[in-house]
Design a protein around this motif. Sequence first.
Motif: not given
Length: 368
Positions: A85-91, A109-111, A117-123, A349-352
């Motif tokens: 999937t190529g998903r970044s580490k930490g996501t 996305r359910d999560a 607390g802190d938001s979590l996004r793809l890089q 796109f819910e990215v950082e």
Amino acid sequence: MALSTSSLTSSFSSLTFSSQISQQPNTSLSSKQSKSIFIVPILKTPKLVVSATVASPAELENKNPGNYVKSRLSGGFSVPTIIGTGRSKGTIAPLVLQKGNEEVIINYRDAEENLQGDSLRLQCECFDFYKDIIPYKKAWSWQKKIVEEKKALIERNEECPDSLIILQHSPVYTLGTASSEKYLNFDLKNPPFQIYRTERGGEVTYHGPGQLVLYPIINLRNHKMDLQWYMRALEEVVIRVLFSTFSIKASRLEGLTGVWVGDQKLAAIGIRASQWITYHGLALNVTTDLSPFSWIVPCGIQDRQVGSIKKLLKKDQSSTKETDLDHPHDCHLLDVTHDSLIMEFSEVFEVEVSKKNVPFSEISEKNF
């Protein structure tokens, strides 16, 4: 019934996303359950409250069309780790808890919907050259090189962040794969500007100074593997920018791609995807000289006009929220639009978005 983080923590043990997971929830999964709640620390993320939906193997296959590598979990559970999937580490990656014939999907996305607390996004790495005038051919070649690099990363199951290029082009006409030359109002042997036939979709369009061009090079496996969804998302970015920054109410038109204000098209979209990696993108007319559009039938649409943010603001000064935008200097208008584009792209796109401070001259030396 809403459950607090503290109450959930006392009810469930934590699961750790790793090859060996020593703990398990102290509650059994039931195939009759429609929802289960877990506290799941995944990679470097804080604890999250996520909703998990029970699914059959068939449903699982449909929702997560990746390959799985099983890792053992005590108590009969296993966690299939999604690869490719190529998903970044930490996501967050989609997880599946399995025990016998029972399977529970925990989707990232359910999560996010229940994040405490802190938001979590793809890089998303951003190569921001919006103040530079970049020749089209160089930017085109660079995009294709990045796409091949991302495909190689995915093949090796390595980290593959999304990328975003922002720039302006020197005057140029571009055609899509199946574009018709009947929409050109000039002799191809003597064009007003350079012309390129590309592999994107769509008909002929013009790029030039004063137009902000976004080239998202993203892995749709990390978002949604649907090109129609992707194009609508790009349109949504522009629609939000126009309204939030200038109070301009833009819209889509049924059967047509792009962003419109009345019968004026402000943003054109033409994309390509290779193995679900996107390139090409959108072009938004900000302070663009619109006269070069008269040499073509833009996007092959004969009964519509092309517009720009500057033109609309001049026509109706009351459309802006801020008084200093009533007669904005071109550079300032580009700055404001650029900042809003990055912000809204990040939201849609819910990215950082993190900017890469690399001069284009250095990129040019390495790639061309």
